[in-house]
Design a protein around this motif. Structure first.
Motif, PDB file in Angstrom:
ATOM      1  N   PRO A   1       5.322  -0.326  -3.131  1.00 23.27           N
ATOM      2  CA  PRO A   1       6.324   0.542  -3.120  1.00 23.27           C
ATOM      3  C   PRO A   1       7.584  -0.092  -2.632  1.00 23.27           C
ATOM      4  N   ASN A   2       8.672   0.241  -3.345  1.00 30.08           N
ATOM      5  CA  ASN A   2       9.991  -0.205  -3.081  1.00 30.08           C
ATOM      6  C   ASN A   2      10.787   0.842  -2.321  1.00 30.08           C
TER       7      ASN A   2
ATOM      8  N   GLN B   1       8.746   6.088  -2.701  1.00 33.39           N
ATOM      9  CA  GLN B   1       7.622   5.692  -3.764  1.00 33.39           C
ATOM     10  C   GLN B   1       6.214   5.284  -2.770  1.00 33.39           C
ATOM     11  N   GLY B   2       6.398   5.128  -1.681  1.00 30.26           N
ATOM     12  CA  GLY B   2       5.357   4.981  -0.387  1.00 30.26           C
ATOM     13  C   GLY B   2       4.460   6.332  -0.546  1.00 30.26           C
ATOM     14  N   GLU B   3       5.508   7.340  -0.141  1.00 29.27           N
ATOM     15  CA  GLU B   3       4.677   8.483  -0.241  1.00 29.27           C
ATOM     16  C   GLU B   3       4.006   8.672  -1.469  1.00 29.27           C
ATOM     17  N   LEU B   4       4.600   8.588  -2.737  1.00 32.15           N
ATOM     18  CA  LEU B   4       3.670   8.930  -3.834  1.00 32.15           C
ATOM     19  C   LEU B   4       2.754   8.013  -3.960  1.00 32.15           C
TER      20      LEU B   4
ATOM     21  N   SER C   1      -0.808   6.402   5.457  1.00 31.03           N
ATOM     22  CA  SER C   1       0.728   6.681   5.657  1.00 31.03           C
ATOM     23  C   SER C   1       1.616   5.638   4.971  1.00 31.03           C
ATOM     24  N   HIS C   2       2.648   5.940   4.771  1.00 28.37           N
ATOM     25  CA  HIS C   2       3.908   5.012   4.236  1.00 28.37           C
ATOM     26  C   HIS C   2       4.603   4.797   5.463  1.00 28.37           C
TER      27      HIS C   2
ATOM     28  N   GLY D   1       8.827   0.752   1.187  1.00 27.16           N
ATOM     29  CA  GLY D   1       7.826   1.590   1.751  1.00 27.16           C
ATOM     30  C   GLY D   1       6.219   1.499   1.673  1.00 27.16           C
ATOM     31  N   PRO D   2       5.603   0.424   2.179  1.00 30.56           N
ATOM     32  CA  PRO D   2       4.424   0.092   2.089  1.00 30.56           C
ATOM     33  C   PRO D   2       3.420   1.252   2.584  1.00 30.56           C
TER      34      PRO D   2
END
Length: 976
Positions: A561-562, A566-569, A694-695, A714-715
């Motif tokens: 996730p960049n 996007q990490g949340e998604l 978690s992100h 956003g890992p």
């Protein structure tokens, strides 16, 4: 200098430079708080139930020199070659004046999102240049100020089309669409209930078969094919007859020599600005773009820079239509985009300024000529060239020989695209040299000759573009350098002073962390290069993911996730995939506390979940009684709860473990938003106190700079049961069509295919190019340094809360009256009594030389302050002194000394032009307006630092929203 001195300097712990307060300052801060040491403060603040006492299992800290040596070694293990793979990523040349004075300049990369426009005029102008470039080249009326990458931009465009054409259910994609875009669109479409059809033949025929609300045309296509204008016209005409929007996925450089998408009927144009001087970075960060036809601008996702005016009537830039921000739309959101790619958009815009329209055209012609030369040599040598109309990409048919050709080119230092066993793709970039063209020809066993082949056919552009004077005024090195300095001088960034933004963590981005991103092995590698040529990145990513898993307590981490959004998604898609694998398709409810980050609800909506809001108790914590009631009412439908910890209210909630137990008992999963991990790192692990996923925000806790509103990373970290559902990617280097397990050693960015969970970013490893920043930070801090950073973040916030609490009530506190890493100052009573608003305080802080704290989030009428661990006690005291002085001015308004409208608060910020004007119409002296808190007249203030002067006085927000205007001069301005 002696060898002993060198050794001593080299061994100075980096943590001592990263953390602001020294030993004496620490002692004074602890004394004010009435505690003996940092351990006591942590014990008073953090619930014992979540406290970890074992040290982090990370390598010992390296010095700055040691980590730079390590990163040079890793970069050297990558083999960039000359990138001729294409697929939306191309070789480019970053002008040194831009690389040195934007990409590597803290005045640009340490800036925050321009929510305070008066101190952001420089980067806002740069972004307006970006919008002008995109709008001019696409021919469409309005462009946004960047998106995350091309693939997510296509997905956002489809979502936009769905908003304005809600009746259809089908989105049709060109069969020649970039493969990574097809994959990302499928991932995003599933949660939104959209059927994606990839057309095998003519798009016009597909429009006859399906009730589509959107059709995506890739031009030029992934194969390089450039469709004839008549064909594109026919597609657009048929789509419009069907009431569908036409989305052009296009190439900025190609559009300098080919007709604009608006010319043949596109309603929306999207793409990437990477080849405008932005390094390949193994896939990112790069600025995506979107432009729309007139009438669609108020549905545009992301950010839009517009023109308003300031209090003196001077035109000024600002972010327009901020009511579209997703924290306001929340569960009704159709996009969760929060950050953009501002720093990279600035680079791309300055590339256009640097070259101008003529220079861009010359580059495009050079690229096209290189492709034609290769095509001619292939054709003369008996190799079939599949398409005769192309811009930069040649598709060659070599039955059964494709792998051999690609291998031979690699040996000669060129990366080509292996399409399949019979086809090779060759994409020419700005950086391609004659020797590279010759190497390609040698790989095909043909001779470079003088018979070019191929053309732009009827696609050649006649219309002018980039006529704004900015694109013709700065072509010399001197002019360009001065223009960049002029813009950066208008801004306030972290290199000038403290940016105490709550929830945004604007802390030190050390030079030793930033330097490696420019190393050739990191900057110049294509994201789809062979795995054997990306070994350095692979090792860096493996190590970084392992470290992140260790500090969070999760089984695995994906760095794909960049952005945090996007990490949340990705995390929510993992939860959804997990439930579906167990036959629990009905679990579609996501519980979200009322105080949550706005992107949480937006991400849940995008993942196909229904949002149910949980109330906050009087102390700001999640109301567990309300949670229990809503769990009981939806026992078999709850998929997850998303909770930020410590909370967005800036406290460690005591009930976090009970919350996890309740949700798990109901069959749901617990998502802990890692935005505030900088208050936990080394003290508690979410994966061990009850969270399932978690992100993390590497652009917060792990020192990737905000860059004016992007880039971010956003890992997403998950428990063992969710590992199979991390995001996959069909273009993972070296991946085949089987599941590439992510557990254990070598787990990078999820699987190649995964268990039904596709990619959330265009590149397999997202914004890989800035991962060396966080790698360097963690390596230099080591386990003890990371823990100390967290302790000092708590110390700074509690110190500010203690100093300011008697002047501005601290809205929420936790156990023992302590806050976490941030505190909320409540101005609502003062506003009611005096009329002084949070905006007045924010703008007055500019006069004191500060960026404002976060305004009215998560509670309207408040300021959320986060000092971070990087600010010294002197800087914290300077901020507190400024706030106390402002409270004195509020009291003066309350006592009638100044009417609110004629006070320094309402008239802030004060520009140099206003303070030095011949007339001074205000009731307070000039010195009070321009030099608050006793600063004397002159360039150096009482603090010994230069006075910062904002570029604009207070900007009229409402005017800007009512008047979205083009910034180009009228046509008469171009007349001789």
């Amino acid at each position: 200098m002696s060898h002993d001195a060198i050794s001593h300097t080299d061994r100075t712990p980096f943590a001592d430079r990263h953390i602001g307060p020294d030993t004496a300052e620490t002692a004074a801060m602890l004394e004010l708080l009435g505690v003996t040491d940092l351990d006591e403060l942590v014990d008073q603040s953090l619930p014992s139930a979540i406290r970890q006492h074992d040290p982090l299992g990370l390598p010992d800290a390296l010095t700055e020199q040691e980590v730079l040596v390590r990163l040079r070694e890793l970069a050297a293990r990558n083999n960039p070659c000359t990138p001729m793979i294409g697929l939306g990523y191309h070789g480019t040349v970053t002008p040194p004046v831009i690389r040195r004075n934007v990409l590597e300049d803290p005045a640009w990369y340490t800036a925050y999102t321009p929510y305070q426009p008066e101190i952001s005029q420089g980067r806002l102008e740069a972004l307006l240049n970006f919008q002008t470039v995109v709008s001019d080249l696409t021919g469409l009326a309005t462009s946004n100020a960047s998106l995350l990458d091309e693939s997510t931009a296509v997905a956002e465009a489809i979502a936009l089309a769905r908003r304005v054409r809600p009746k259809g259910q089908v989105a049709i994609l060109d069969g020649d669409t970039l493969p990574q875009t097809v994959a990302v669109v499928r991932t995003r479409a599933e949660g939104m209930g959209i059927e994606v059809v990839v057309a095998e033949g003519d798009l016009a025929d597909a429009l006859l078969q399906y009730d589509a609300f959107a059709v995506v045309v890739q031009t030029p296509g992934a194969s390089g094919r450039l469709a004839h204008t008549a064909e594109l016209h026919a597609i657009a005409q048929k789509a419009h007859e069907n009431d569908a929007l036409v989305i052009a996925a296009c190439d900025l450089l190609a559009m300098t020599v080919t007709v604009a998408p608006a010319t043949w009927g596109a309603d929306v144009a999207v793409g990437s600005s990477q080849r405008f001087g932005v390094p390949l970075f193994h896939g990112g960060p790069h600025a995506g773009f979107m432009a729309v036809a007139a009438g669609l601008e108020r549905n545009l996702p992301g950010r839009l820079v517009g023109v308003s005016k300031d209090a003196d009537g001077t035109p000024a830039f600002r972010l327009a239509l901020q009511t579209r921000e997703q924290h306001i739309r929340r569960e009704r959101a159709t996009s969760n985009i929060c950050t953009a790619q501002v720093l990279l958009a600035v680079v791309a815009s300055m590339y256009a300024v640097h070259h101008g329209p003529d220079g861009l055209r010359r580059i495009a012609e050079q690229v096209h000529a290189g492709a034609r030369a290769i095509a001619g040599a292939l054709k003369d040598g008996g190799v079939e060239v599949v398409h005769g109309t192309f811009f930069d990409t040649v598709l060659a048919r070599v039955p059964g020989r494709a792998a051999t050709v690609v291998a031979a080119a690699r040996e000669a230092g060129v990366h080509l695209r292996l399409v399949d066993a019979d086809h090779v793709g060759i994409s020419v970039g700005e950086d391609a040299r004659p020797v590279d063209v010759a190497a390609v020809c040698d790989a095909f066993d043909v001779t470079a000759g003088a018979h070019p082949h191929g053309s732009l056919a009827d696609h050649e552009r006649a219309a002018d573009y980039l006529l704004h004077p900015v694109f013709s005024a700065h072509h010399s090195e001197t002019d360009m350098l001065r223009y960049l300095r002029q813009l950066s001088d208008r801004d306030f960034a972290l290199d000038r002073g403290m940016i105490p933004l709550g929830s945004c963590t604007m802390k030190l981005n050390a030079t030793a962390e930033m330097e490696p991103i420019s190393y050739p092995g990191f900057a110049d590698l294509h994201p789809f290069a062979p795995a054997e040529d990306a070994e350095g990145y692979r090792e860096l990513i493996d190590e970084l993911q392992g470290w992140l898993a260790e500090v969070t307590g999760y089984a695995a981490v994906s760095i794909q996730p960049n952005a945090g959004s996007q990490g949340e998604l990705a995390g929510l898609l993992a939860i959804r995939g997990y439930h579906r694998s167990r036959g629990d398709e009905q679990r579609d409810v996501c519980l979200i506390p009322s105080s949550a980050h706005g992107t949480n609800a937006a991400s849940a909506a995008m993942a196909g979940m229904r949002v149910v809001v949980i109330k906050a108790a009087d102390d700001g914590s999640v109301d567990l009684a309300d949670l229990e009631a809503k769990l009981a009412a939806r026992a078999d439908r709850v998929a997850a709860i998303m909770v930020t910890y410590p909370s967005t209210h800036g406290v460690f909630e005591e009930g976090i473990t009970r919350l996890c137990e309740l949700v798990h008992a109901a069959g749901g999963q617990v998502y802990v938003d890692g935005a505030n991990l900088n208050a936990l790192l080394g003290l508690a692990r979410p994966g061990q106190f009850g969270a399932d996923v978690s992100h993390l925000n590497l652009h917060k806790t792990f020192c990737i700079p905000h860059g004016g509103g992007g880039p971010g990373v956003g890992p997403v970290g998950v428990g063992a049961h969710l590992v199979p559902f991390l995001p996959g990617h069909p273009m993972t280097p070296g991946a085949d069509t089987t599941d590439d397990a992510v557990v254990g050693e070598g787990a990078v960015g999820g699987s190649a295919v995964g268990e039904g969970v596709g990619p959330v970013s265009a590149a397999p490893y997202g914004s890989a190019g800035i991962l060396p920043i966080s790698y360097a930070y963690m390596a230099m801090m080591g386990p003890d340094g990371l823990k100390r950073a967290t302790e000092y973040a708590l110390l700074g916030a509690n110190y500010i809360a203690a100093r300011l609490g008697e002047h501005f009530p601290v809205l929420y506190t936790g156990r023992n009256g302590r806050v976490a890493h941030e505190c909320i100052l409540d101005l609502r009573r003062l506003t009611k009594e005096t009329g002084v608003t949070v905006d007045d305080v924010a703008k007055r802080l500019i006069d004191h030389g500060f960026h404002a704290p976060t305004m009215s989030f998560p509670v309207a009428g408040t300021l959320m302050v986060e000092p971070t661990e990087s600010e010294s006690k002197d800087e914290l005291d300077r901020f507190c002194d400024a706030m106390i002085a402002i409270r004195g001015e509020i009291d003066a308004v309350a006592q009638g000394t100044w009417p609110i409208g004629d006070s320094p608060l309402r008239n802030a910020p004060h520009t140099l032009a206003r303070v030095t004007a011949d007339e001074w119409p205000y009731a307070y002296p000039r010195s009070v307006g321009g030099f608050p808190a006793g600063r004397h007249l002159g360039p150096i203030g009482a603090t010994g630092r230069d006075k910062y002067w904002p570029a604009a006085s207070r900007i009229d927000q409402a005017f800007g929203d009512r008047n979205l205007v083009c910034t180009c001069p009228p046509p008469e301005a171009y007349e001789d």
